[in-house]
Design a protein around this motif. Structure first.
Motif, PDB file in Angstrom:
ATOM      1  N   ASN A  14       0.828  -1.216   0.000  1.00 25.77           N
ATOM      2  CA  ASN A  14       0.000   0.000   0.000  1.00 25.77           C
ATOM      3  C   ASN A  14       0.861   1.265   0.000  1.00 25.77           C
ATOM      4  O   ASN A  14       0.531   2.241  -0.672  1.00 25.77           O
ATOM      5  CB  ASN A  14      -0.936   0.013   1.205  1.00 25.77           C
ATOM      6  CG  ASN A  14      -2.136  -0.871   1.005  1.00 25.77           C
ATOM      7  OD1 ASN A  14      -2.456  -1.246  -0.123  1.00 25.77           O
ATOM      8  ND2 ASN A  14      -2.799  -1.222   2.096  1.00 25.77           N
ATOM      9  N   TRP A  15       1.938   1.253   0.754  1.00 23.08           N
ATOM     10  CA  TRP A  15       2.807   2.438   0.781  1.00 23.08           C
ATOM     11  C   TRP A  15       3.504   2.645  -0.562  1.00 23.08           C
ATOM     12  O   TRP A  15       3.672   3.780  -1.011  1.00 23.08           O
ATOM     13  CB  TRP A  15       3.837   2.328   1.899  1.00 23.08           C
ATOM     14  CG  TRP A  15       3.253   2.816   3.188  1.00 23.08           C
ATOM     15  CD1 TRP A  15       2.773   2.067   4.208  1.00 23.08           C
ATOM     16  CD2 TRP A  15       3.032   4.177   3.551  1.00 23.08           C
ATOM     17  NE1 TRP A  15       2.276   2.868   5.197  1.00 23.08           N
ATOM     18  CE2 TRP A  15       2.426   4.183   4.816  1.00 23.08           C
ATOM     19  CE3 TRP A  15       3.278   5.397   2.942  1.00 23.08           C
ATOM     20  CZ2 TRP A  15       2.070   5.350   5.482  1.00 23.08           C
ATOM     21  CZ3 TRP A  15       2.935   6.557   3.605  1.00 23.08           C
ATOM     22  CH2 TRP A  15       2.335   6.522   4.853  1.00 23.08           C
ATOM     23  N   PHE A  16       3.897   1.560  -1.233  1.00 28.88           N
ATOM     24  CA  PHE A  16       4.484   1.715  -2.563  1.00 28.88           C
ATOM     25  C   PHE A  16       3.463   2.258  -3.548  1.00 28.88           C
ATOM     26  O   PHE A  16       3.795   3.080  -4.411  1.00 28.88           O
ATOM     27  CB  PHE A  16       5.059   0.385  -3.060  1.00 28.88           C
ATOM     28  CG  PHE A  16       6.420   0.079  -2.522  1.00 28.88           C
ATOM     29  CD1 PHE A  16       7.448   1.017  -2.586  1.00 28.88           C
ATOM     30  CD2 PHE A  16       6.694  -1.144  -1.950  1.00 28.88           C
ATOM     31  CE1 PHE A  16       8.703   0.744  -2.091  1.00 28.88           C
ATOM     32  CE2 PHE A  16       7.953  -1.423  -1.448  1.00 28.88           C
ATOM     33  CZ  PHE A  16       8.954  -0.485  -1.520  1.00 28.88           C
ATOM     34  N   ASP A  17       2.206   1.821  -3.440  1.00 27.17           N
ATOM     35  CA  ASP A  17       1.157   2.355  -4.313  1.00 27.17           C
ATOM     36  C   ASP A  17       0.949   3.843  -4.071  1.00 27.17           C
ATOM     37  O   ASP A  17       0.825   4.630  -5.016  1.00 27.17           O
ATOM     38  CB  ASP A  17      -0.159   1.601  -4.107  1.00 27.17           C
ATOM     39  CG  ASP A  17      -0.120   0.190  -4.662  1.00 27.17           C
ATOM     40  OD1 ASP A  17       0.786  -0.099  -5.475  1.00 27.17           O
ATOM     41  OD2 ASP A  17      -0.985  -0.618  -4.263  1.00 27.17           O
ATOM     42  N   ARG A  18       0.896   4.249  -2.821  1.00 27.63           N
ATOM     43  CA  ARG A  18       0.734   5.677  -2.492  1.00 27.63           C
ATOM     44  C   ARG A  18       1.922   6.494  -2.980  1.00 27.63           C
ATOM     45  O   ARG A  18       1.761   7.613  -3.468  1.00 27.63           O
ATOM     46  CB  ARG A  18       0.563   5.858  -0.994  1.00 27.63           C
ATOM     47  CG  ARG A  18      -0.743   5.336  -0.473  1.00 27.63           C
ATOM     48  CD  ARG A  18      -0.844   5.541   1.008  1.00 27.63           C
ATOM     49  NE  ARG A  18      -2.041   4.907   1.531  1.00 27.63           N
ATOM     50  CZ  ARG A  18      -2.360   4.864   2.796  1.00 27.63           C
ATOM     51  NH1 ARG A  18      -1.566   5.421   3.699  1.00 27.63           N
ATOM     52  NH2 ARG A  18      -3.462   4.272   3.194  1.00 27.63           N
ATOM     53  N   LEU A  19       3.108   5.957  -2.856  1.00 26.63           N
ATOM     54  CA  LEU A  19       4.306   6.648  -3.322  1.00 26.63           C
ATOM     55  C   LEU A  19       4.284   6.806  -4.834  1.00 26.63           C
ATOM     56  O   LEU A  19       4.636   7.871  -5.357  1.00 26.63           O
ATOM     57  CB  LEU A  19       5.544   5.877  -2.864  1.00 26.63           C
ATOM     58  CG  LEU A  19       6.891   6.506  -3.173  1.00 26.63           C
ATOM     59  CD1 LEU A  19       7.034   7.831  -2.436  1.00 26.63           C
ATOM     60  CD2 LEU A  19       8.024   5.575  -2.795  1.00 26.63           C
ATOM     61  N   ASN A  20       3.862   5.763  -5.547  1.00 28.91           N
ATOM     62  CA  ASN A  20       3.768   5.848  -7.010  1.00 28.91           C
ATOM     63  C   ASN A  20       2.748   6.899  -7.442  1.00 28.91           C
ATOM     64  O   ASN A  20       2.978   7.643  -8.395  1.00 28.91           O
ATOM     65  CB  ASN A  20       3.412   4.484  -7.616  1.00 28.91           C
ATOM     66  CG  ASN A  20       4.597   3.552  -7.607  1.00 28.91           C
ATOM     67  OD1 ASN A  20       5.738   3.999  -7.616  1.00 28.91           O
ATOM     68  ND2 ASN A  20       4.329   2.253  -7.588  1.00 28.91           N
ATOM     69  N   VAL A  21       1.618   6.976  -6.751  1.00 29.33           N
ATOM     70  CA  VAL A  21       0.601   7.978  -7.070  1.00 29.33           C
ATOM     71  C   VAL A  21       1.152   9.373  -6.799  1.00 29.33           C
ATOM     72  O   VAL A  21       0.971  10.298  -7.597  1.00 29.33           O
ATOM     73  CB  VAL A  21      -0.703   7.718  -6.264  1.00 29.33           C
ATOM     74  CG1 VAL A  21      -1.654   8.886  -6.376  1.00 29.33           C
ATOM     75  CG2 VAL A  21      -1.364   6.437  -6.738  1.00 29.33           C
ATOM     76  N   LEU A  22       1.845   9.559  -5.697  1.00 26.78           N
ATOM     77  CA  LEU A  22       2.416  10.848  -5.358  1.00 26.78           C
ATOM     78  C   LEU A  22       3.455  11.284  -6.385  1.00 26.78           C
ATOM     79  O   LEU A  22       3.478  12.445  -6.809  1.00 26.78           O
ATOM     80  CB  LEU A  22       3.051  10.782  -3.965  1.00 26.78           C
ATOM     81  CG  LEU A  22       3.680  12.065  -3.439  1.00 26.78           C
ATOM     82  CD1 LEU A  22       2.595  13.125  -3.239  1.00 26.78           C
ATOM     83  CD2 LEU A  22       4.418  11.812  -2.152  1.00 26.78           C
ATOM     84  N   ALA A  57       3.577  10.291  -9.491  1.00 26.95           N
ATOM     85  CA  ALA A  57       2.875  10.572 -10.747  1.00 26.95           C
ATOM     86  C   ALA A  57       2.210  11.951 -10.693  1.00 26.95           C
ATOM     87  O   ALA A  57       2.224  12.692 -11.691  1.00 26.95           O
ATOM     88  CB  ALA A  57       1.825   9.493 -11.009  1.00 26.95           C
ATOM     89  N   VAL A  58       1.627  12.318  -9.557  1.00 25.87           N
ATOM     90  CA  VAL A  58       0.994  13.632  -9.422  1.00 25.87           C
ATOM     91  C   VAL A  58       2.053  14.730  -9.504  1.00 25.87           C
ATOM     92  O   VAL A  58       1.854  15.737 -10.155  1.00 25.87           O
ATOM     93  CB  VAL A  58       0.211  13.723  -8.085  1.00 25.87           C
ATOM     94  CG1 VAL A  58      -0.190  15.146  -7.789  1.00 25.87           C
ATOM     95  CG2 VAL A  58      -1.007  12.807  -8.147  1.00 25.87           C
ATOM     96  N   CYS A  59       3.169  14.505  -8.868  1.00 27.33           N
ATOM     97  CA  CYS A  59       4.238  15.507  -8.900  1.00 27.33           C
ATOM     98  C   CYS A  59       4.809  15.684 -10.292  1.00 27.33           C
ATOM     99  O   CYS A  59       5.195  16.778 -10.678  1.00 27.33           O
ATOM    100  CB  CYS A  59       5.359  15.134  -7.932  1.00 27.33           C
ATOM    101  SG  CYS A  59       4.877  15.270  -6.208  1.00 27.33           S
ATOM    102  N   LEU A  60       4.850  14.638 -11.049  1.00 23.09           N
ATOM    103  CA  LEU A  60       5.372  14.731 -12.421  1.00 23.09           C
ATOM    104  C   LEU A  60       4.298  15.161 -13.420  1.00 23.09           C
ATOM    105  O   LEU A  60       4.598  15.386 -14.583  1.00 23.09           O
ATOM    106  CB  LEU A  60       5.992  13.401 -12.846  1.00 23.09           C
ATOM    107  CG  LEU A  60       7.236  12.971 -12.056  1.00 23.09           C
ATOM    108  CD1 LEU A  60       7.692  11.597 -12.517  1.00 23.09           C
ATOM    109  CD2 LEU A  60       8.348  13.985 -12.216  1.00 23.09           C
TER     110      LEU A  60
END
Length: 149
Positions: free
Chosen positions: A132-140, A142-145
Motif C-alpha cells: 500500500n505504501w508503494f502504491d501511495r508513493l507511485n501515485v504521489l 505521478a501527481v508531482c510529475l
C-alpha cells in the motif's frame, strides 16, 4: 555603574569566575551571588573584603577563599572558561545516551522479532502494508510529475 549599592544575582545559573572588577564597586553594600554555578577563588578587592558574610556565596560549590571556609587547592582549579562541572554530570549524559540507544534497540528487536516469528503478521506487513505504501508513493510521484490528472 560605579555607584551601584545593591547587586542581587542569586539563582541566575551564572557560571565561571567572579570578575575582579566587582571589587572596584566602592558603594556596593549588598551583594547576593548565591545558588549559581560560580567557581574559582573569590576575588579580593576593597569593597569585597567588607562583604564578609559567607551566605552571599552559598550554593556555589566550586567557590573557594575568604570569607568561605574552603581553601583553594590546585586539584579544584577550573578549566579555561572558569566553569567547573559537578561530579556526575558526565555520567548523567552518558547514561541518557545509553538508555536511549537501548530503548531504540529493544523496540527494533520487538517489532522485527514479532515479524520473524509470526508468519501471518509478516505476510500482512510485507504484502499489504508495504505494498500500500508503494502504491501511495507511485501515485504521489505521478501527481508531482503531472502524469495523472
Amino acid at each position: 555603574m560605579n555607584s551601584i549599592e545593591s547587586l542581587d544575582l542569586h539563582s541566575n545559573e551564572l557560571s565561571g569566575m567572579i570578575p575582579h572588577s566587582l571589587g572596584n564597586l566602592i558603594f556596593l553594600a549588598i551583594l547576593n551571588l548565591s545558588y549559581n554555578n560560580l567557581s574559582g577563588k573569590i576575588p579580593v578587592g576593597n569593597q569585597l573584603q567588607t562583604l564578609d558574610d559567607p551566605y552571599i556565596y552559598v550554593g556555589n560549590d566550586y567557590l573557594c577563599g575568604p570569607p568561605l571556609d574552603k581553601s583553594c587547592n590546585l586539584d579544584k582549579v577550573n578549566n579555561s572558561c572558569g566553569y567547573a562541572k559537578k561530579i556526575g554530570e558526565d555520567f548523567d549524559t552518558i547514561f541518557l545516551y545509553l538508555f536511549v540507544v537501548l530503548g531504540v534497540a529493544c523496540g527494533f528487536c520487538v517489532i522485527f522479532g514479532v515479524l520473524l516469528f509470526k508468519i501471518n503478521w509478516r505476510n500482512y506487513f510485507f504484502f499489504h502494508f508495504v505494498d500500500n505504501w508503494f502504491d501511495r508513493l507511485n501515485v504521489l510521484i505521478a501527481v508531482c510529475l503531472g502524469r495523472l490528472r
